[in-house]
Design a protein around this motif. Sequence first.
Motif, mmCIF file in Angstrom:
data_model
loop_
_atom_site.group_PDB
_atom_site.id
_atom_site.type_symbol
_atom_site.label_atom_id
_atom_site.label_comp_id
_atom_site.label_asym_id
_atom_site.label_seq_id
_atom_site.Cartn_x
_atom_site.Cartn_y
_atom_site.Cartn_z
ATOM 1 N N LYS A 1 -14.163 0.434 0.663
ATOM 2 C CA LYS A 1 -14.568 -0.595 -0.302
ATOM 3 C C LYS A 1 -15.201 -1.779 0.422
ATOM 4 O O LYS A 1 -16.220 -2.315 -0.015
ATOM 5 C CB LYS A 1 -13.371 -1.077 -1.119
ATOM 6 C CG LYS A 1 -12.962 -0.185 -2.238
ATOM 7 C CD LYS A 1 -11.789 -0.838 -2.959
ATOM 8 C CE LYS A 1 -11.235 -0.034 -4.081
ATOM 9 N NZ LYS A 1 -10.071 -0.683 -4.704
ATOM 10 N N PRO B 1 -4.193 5.986 2.363
ATOM 11 C CA PRO B 1 -4.688 5.046 1.350
ATOM 12 C C PRO B 1 -5.473 3.864 1.939
ATOM 13 O O PRO B 1 -6.284 3.261 1.245
ATOM 14 C CB PRO B 1 -3.415 4.552 0.651
ATOM 15 C CG PRO B 1 -2.413 5.619 0.904
ATOM 16 C CD PRO B 1 -2.752 6.190 2.242
ATOM 17 N N SER C 1 -7.989 8.101 -6.423
ATOM 18 C CA SER C 1 -8.326 6.885 -5.678
ATOM 19 C C SER C 1 -9.643 7.063 -4.921
ATOM 20 O O SER C 1 -10.385 6.101 -4.734
ATOM 21 C CB SER C 1 -7.189 6.474 -4.745
ATOM 22 O OG SER C 1 -6.988 7.437 -3.749
ATOM 23 N N VAL D 1 -9.350 3.841 1.548
ATOM 24 C CA VAL D 1 -9.983 3.329 0.332
ATOM 25 C C VAL D 1 -10.383 1.872 0.541
ATOM 26 O O VAL D 1 -11.522 1.477 0.256
ATOM 27 C CB VAL D 1 -9.053 3.490 -0.894
ATOM 28 C CG1 VAL D 1 -9.628 2.790 -2.113
ATOM 29 C CG2 VAL D 1 -8.806 4.965 -1.174
ATOM 30 N N GLU D 2 -9.466 1.067 1.056
ATOM 31 C CA GLU D 2 -9.763 -0.346 1.286
ATOM 32 C C GLU D 2 -10.855 -0.516 2.337
ATOM 33 O O GLU D 2 -11.735 -1.371 2.187
ATOM 34 C CB GLU D 2 -8.493 -1.099 1.693
ATOM 35 C CG GLU D 2 -7.419 -1.126 0.609
ATOM 36 C CD GLU D 2 -7.924 -1.579 -0.753
ATOM 37 O OE1 GLU D 2 -8.688 -2.583 -0.835
ATOM 38 O OE2 GLU D 2 -7.580 -0.922 -1.757
ATOM 39 N N MET E 1 0.838 -1.190 0.000
ATOM 40 C CA MET E 1 0.000 0.000 0.000
ATOM 41 C C MET E 1 0.876 1.243 0.000
ATOM 42 O O MET E 1 1.952 1.252 0.558
ATOM 43 C CB MET E 1 -0.893 -0.049 1.253
ATOM 44 C CG MET E 1 -1.970 0.979 1.216
ATOM 45 S SD MET E 1 -3.542 0.311 0.853
ATOM 46 C CE MET E 1 -4.106 0.643 -0.633
ATOM 47 N N SER E 2 0.401 2.298 -0.575
ATOM 48 C CA SER E 2 1.161 3.551 -0.654
ATOM 49 C C SER E 2 1.212 4.253 0.698
ATOM 50 O O SER E 2 0.427 3.997 1.587
ATOM 51 C CB SER E 2 0.517 4.524 -1.636
ATOM 52 O OG SER E 2 -0.178 3.906 -2.639
ATOM 53 N N ASN F 1 -12.582 7.084 -7.617
ATOM 54 C CA ASN F 1 -12.905 5.727 -8.073
ATOM 55 C C ASN F 1 -13.865 4.987 -7.144
ATOM 56 O O ASN F 1 -14.478 4.007 -7.566
ATOM 57 C CB ASN F 1 -11.628 4.911 -8.248
ATOM 58 C CG ASN F 1 -10.817 5.364 -9.433
ATOM 59 O OD1 ASN F 1 -11.317 6.035 -10.330
ATOM 60 N ND2 ASN F 1 -9.537 5.024 -9.439
ATOM 61 N N TYR G 1 -10.858 14.966 0.285
ATOM 62 C CA TYR G 1 -11.177 15.081 -1.138
ATOM 63 C C TYR G 1 -11.510 16.530 -1.487
ATOM 64 O O TYR G 1 -10.991 17.079 -2.465
ATOM 65 C CB TYR G 1 -12.348 14.145 -1.473
ATOM 66 C CG TYR G 1 -12.748 14.133 -2.916
ATOM 67 C CD1 TYR G 1 -11.971 13.472 -3.869
ATOM 68 C CD2 TYR G 1 -13.903 14.773 -3.350
ATOM 69 C CE1 TYR G 1 -12.341 13.451 -5.203
ATOM 70 C CE2 TYR G 1 -14.278 14.752 -4.681
ATOM 71 C CZ TYR G 1 -13.491 14.093 -5.603
ATOM 72 O OH TYR G 1 -13.857 14.067 -6.928
ATOM 73 N N ARG H 1 -3.259 11.628 -7.885
ATOM 74 C CA ARG H 1 -3.384 10.188 -7.656
ATOM 75 C C ARG H 1 -4.234 9.918 -6.411
ATOM 76 O O ARG H 1 -5.086 9.023 -6.408
ATOM 77 C CB ARG H 1 -1.995 9.588 -7.513
ATOM 78 C CG ARG H 1 -1.981 8.109 -7.413
ATOM 79 C CD ARG H 1 -0.573 7.590 -7.474
ATOM 80 N NE ARG H 1 -0.573 6.202 -7.093
ATOM 81 C CZ ARG H 1 0.432 5.578 -6.555
ATOM 82 N NH1 ARG H 1 1.559 6.206 -6.342
ATOM 83 N NH2 ARG H 1 0.350 4.317 -6.237
ATOM 84 N N SER H 2 -4.017 10.691 -5.357
ATOM 85 C CA SER H 2 -4.806 10.543 -4.124
ATOM 86 C C SER H 2 -6.272 10.868 -4.387
ATOM 87 O O SER H 2 -7.170 10.125 -3.954
ATOM 88 C CB SER H 2 -4.260 11.454 -3.026
ATOM 89 O OG SER H 2 -2.946 11.100 -2.694
#
Length: 181
Positions: free
Chosen positions: A174, A167, A96, A170-171, A1-2, A99, A122, A92-93
Amino acid sequence: MSAPFTLEPRNPEQFRQETRKSNLIVMGTFAVTTMILATLSVKIFGSPEGGNFRWNLAGVIAGVVVTSAIFRLFYMRQPWMESARYNWQLKRSLMSLTNIMHQLKDGVEAQDPVATKAMRFYHQGLEQMYRLENHESALADLLPESRAHATRLEALGIDTDQSTFDPEWVEQLKAAYKKKP
Protein backbone atom coordinates in the motif's frame (compact mmCIF):
# COMPACT_ATOMS: atom_id res chain seq x y z
CA MET A 1 -1.51 -6.70 12.86
CA SER A 2 -2.53 -10.32 12.32
CA ALA A 3 -0.22 -13.27 12.52
CA PRO A 4 1.18 -14.83 9.33
CA PHE A 5 -0.97 -17.50 7.70
CA THR A 6 0.54 -20.67 6.24
CA LEU A 7 -1.13 -22.95 3.72
CA GLU A 8 -1.52 -26.50 5.02
CA PRO A 9 -2.08 -29.64 2.98
CA ARG A 10 -5.76 -30.62 3.16
CA ASN A 11 -7.75 -33.51 1.76
CA PRO A 12 -10.56 -31.87 -0.25
CA GLU A 13 -13.15 -34.60 0.44
CA GLN A 14 -12.47 -34.61 4.17
CA PHE A 15 -12.40 -30.80 4.20
CA ARG A 16 -15.83 -30.56 2.54
CA GLN A 17 -17.24 -33.19 4.91
CA GLU A 18 -15.91 -31.35 7.98
CA THR A 19 -17.13 -27.93 6.83
CA ARG A 20 -20.59 -29.34 6.03
CA LYS A 21 -20.75 -30.81 9.53
CA SER A 22 -19.75 -27.56 11.24
CA ASN A 23 -22.17 -25.56 9.06
CA LEU A 24 -25.03 -27.91 9.93
CA ILE A 25 -24.26 -27.64 13.66
CA VAL A 26 -24.20 -23.84 13.54
CA MET A 27 -27.36 -23.64 11.39
CA GLY A 28 -29.12 -26.13 13.66
CA THR A 29 -28.14 -24.11 16.72
CA PHE A 30 -29.45 -20.97 15.05
CA ALA A 31 -32.73 -22.58 14.04
CA VAL A 32 -33.43 -24.09 17.46
CA THR A 33 -32.34 -20.97 19.36
CA THR A 34 -34.40 -18.69 17.14
CA MET A 35 -37.53 -20.82 17.36
CA ILE A 36 -37.27 -21.05 21.15
CA LEU A 37 -36.62 -17.34 21.62
CA ALA A 38 -39.33 -16.26 19.16
CA THR A 39 -41.85 -18.57 20.84
CA LEU A 40 -40.87 -17.33 24.30
CA SER A 41 -41.05 -13.66 23.32
CA VAL A 42 -44.54 -14.13 21.83
CA LYS A 43 -45.68 -16.14 24.86
CA ILE A 44 -44.33 -13.61 27.35
CA PHE A 45 -44.98 -10.29 25.57
CA GLY A 46 -47.42 -11.16 22.78
CA SER A 47 -51.11 -10.70 22.45
CA PRO A 48 -53.53 -13.65 22.15
CA GLU A 49 -55.39 -11.73 19.41
CA GLY A 50 -52.35 -11.94 17.10
CA GLY A 51 -50.24 -9.19 15.60
CA ASN A 52 -47.09 -10.52 17.24
CA PHE A 53 -44.77 -9.92 14.33
CA ARG A 54 -42.51 -7.61 16.32
CA TRP A 55 -42.15 -10.23 19.09
CA ASN A 56 -41.32 -12.91 16.54
CA LEU A 57 -38.79 -10.55 14.98
CA ALA A 58 -37.33 -9.77 18.41
CA GLY A 59 -36.95 -13.53 18.99
CA VAL A 60 -35.15 -13.93 15.67
CA ILE A 61 -32.81 -11.02 16.43
CA ALA A 62 -32.14 -12.44 19.89
CA GLY A 63 -31.49 -15.82 18.22
CA VAL A 64 -28.86 -14.22 15.99
CA VAL A 65 -27.18 -12.61 19.00
CA VAL A 66 -27.27 -15.78 21.14
CA THR A 67 -26.06 -18.00 18.27
CA SER A 68 -23.23 -15.55 17.55
CA ALA A 69 -22.20 -15.64 21.21
CA ILE A 70 -22.32 -19.45 21.32
CA PHE A 71 -20.31 -19.56 18.10
CA ARG A 72 -17.61 -17.17 19.30
CA LEU A 73 -17.36 -18.35 22.90
CA PHE A 74 -17.77 -22.09 22.44
CA TYR A 75 -17.90 -23.44 18.91
CA MET A 76 -14.82 -21.67 17.52
CA ARG A 77 -12.62 -23.59 19.95
CA GLN A 78 -13.98 -27.02 19.02
CA PRO A 79 -11.90 -29.49 17.00
CA TRP A 80 -14.77 -30.06 14.56
CA MET A 81 -14.47 -26.37 13.57
CA GLU A 82 -10.81 -26.66 12.46
CA SER A 83 -11.55 -26.88 8.73
CA ALA A 84 -14.02 -23.98 8.87
CA ARG A 85 -11.49 -21.91 10.85
CA TYR A 86 -8.76 -22.71 8.32
CA ASN A 87 -11.09 -21.83 5.42
CA TRP A 88 -11.97 -18.51 7.03
CA GLN A 89 -8.29 -17.64 7.58
CA LEU A 90 -7.41 -18.64 4.01
CA LYS A 91 -10.19 -16.51 2.53
CA ARG A 92 -9.35 -13.60 4.81
CA SER A 93 -5.70 -13.71 3.67
CA LEU A 94 -6.72 -13.88 0.02
CA MET A 95 -9.21 -11.03 0.44
CA SER A 96 -6.57 -8.76 1.95
CA LEU A 97 -4.55 -9.22 -1.25
CA THR A 98 -7.60 -8.89 -3.50
CA ASN A 99 -8.31 -5.53 -1.86
CA ILE A 100 -4.93 -4.19 -3.00
CA MET A 101 -4.75 -6.01 -6.35
CA HIS A 102 -3.89 -2.84 -8.31
CA GLN A 103 -0.92 -2.12 -6.05
CA LEU A 104 0.03 -5.80 -6.07
CA LYS A 105 0.06 -5.91 -9.89
CA ASP A 106 2.05 -2.66 -10.04
CA GLY A 107 4.60 -4.20 -7.69
CA VAL A 108 4.82 -7.39 -9.75
CA GLU A 109 5.42 -5.32 -12.90
CA ALA A 110 8.20 -3.46 -11.06
CA GLN A 111 9.63 -6.87 -10.00
CA ASP A 112 9.25 -5.92 -6.33
CA PRO A 113 10.22 -9.04 -4.32
CA VAL A 114 7.44 -8.48 -1.77
CA ALA A 115 4.82 -8.12 -4.50
CA THR A 116 6.05 -11.15 -6.43
CA LYS A 117 6.00 -13.29 -3.28
CA ALA A 118 2.56 -12.00 -2.31
CA MET A 119 1.19 -12.71 -5.79
CA ARG A 120 2.63 -16.23 -5.65
CA PHE A 121 0.96 -16.81 -2.28
CA TYR A 122 -2.27 -15.45 -3.77
CA HIS A 123 -2.11 -17.92 -6.65
CA GLN A 124 -1.23 -20.85 -4.37
CA GLY A 125 -3.98 -19.89 -1.93
CA LEU A 126 -6.59 -19.59 -4.68
CA GLU A 127 -5.50 -22.92 -6.14
CA GLN A 128 -5.97 -24.57 -2.76
CA MET A 129 -9.32 -22.89 -2.14
CA TYR A 130 -10.61 -23.97 -5.57
CA ARG A 131 -9.45 -27.53 -4.97
CA LEU A 132 -10.98 -27.65 -1.49
CA GLU A 133 -14.28 -26.29 -2.76
CA ASN A 134 -14.23 -28.46 -5.90
CA HIS A 135 -14.35 -25.44 -8.21
CA GLU A 136 -12.64 -27.04 -11.21
CA SER A 137 -13.50 -24.40 -13.83
CA ALA A 138 -12.05 -21.55 -11.76
CA LEU A 139 -8.96 -23.66 -11.08
CA ALA A 140 -8.50 -24.32 -14.81
CA ASP A 141 -8.76 -20.57 -15.49
CA LEU A 142 -6.22 -19.74 -12.77
CA LEU A 143 -3.51 -22.31 -13.55
CA PRO A 144 -2.00 -20.66 -16.67
CA GLU A 145 -1.59 -17.33 -14.86
CA SER A 146 -0.22 -19.07 -11.77
CA ARG A 147 2.33 -21.05 -13.80
CA ALA A 148 3.43 -17.95 -15.72
CA HIS A 149 3.99 -16.10 -12.44
CA ALA A 150 5.95 -19.05 -10.99
CA THR A 151 8.20 -18.91 -14.06
CA ARG A 152 8.80 -15.18 -13.41
CA LEU A 153 9.80 -15.98 -9.82
CA GLU A 154 12.25 -18.63 -10.99
CA ALA A 155 13.79 -16.11 -13.42
CA LEU A 156 14.21 -13.66 -10.53
CA GLY A 157 15.75 -16.35 -8.32
CA ILE A 158 12.85 -16.27 -5.85
CA ASP A 159 11.52 -19.50 -4.35
CA THR A 160 8.24 -20.47 -6.03
CA ASP A 161 6.89 -22.02 -2.82
CA GLN A 162 5.34 -19.04 -1.09
CA SER A 163 2.98 -20.86 1.21
CA THR A 164 3.12 -18.28 4.03
CA PHE A 165 1.32 -14.95 3.86
CA ASP A 166 2.70 -12.12 5.95
CA PRO A 167 0.07 -9.42 6.59
CA GLU A 168 2.88 -6.86 6.69
CA TRP A 169 3.16 -7.28 2.92
CA VAL A 170 -0.19 -5.53 2.48
CA GLU A 171 0.97 -2.42 4.34
CA GLN A 172 4.30 -2.40 2.49
CA LEU A 173 2.59 -2.65 -0.87
CA LYS A 174 0.00 0.00 0.00
CA ALA A 175 2.78 2.39 0.97
CA ALA A 176 5.00 1.61 -2.02
CA TYR A 177 2.29 1.69 -4.70
CA LYS A 178 -0.29 4.23 -3.59
CA LYS A 179 -3.27 4.73 -5.84
CA LYS A 180 -3.01 7.83 -7.96
CA PRO A 181 -5.91 10.29 -7.51
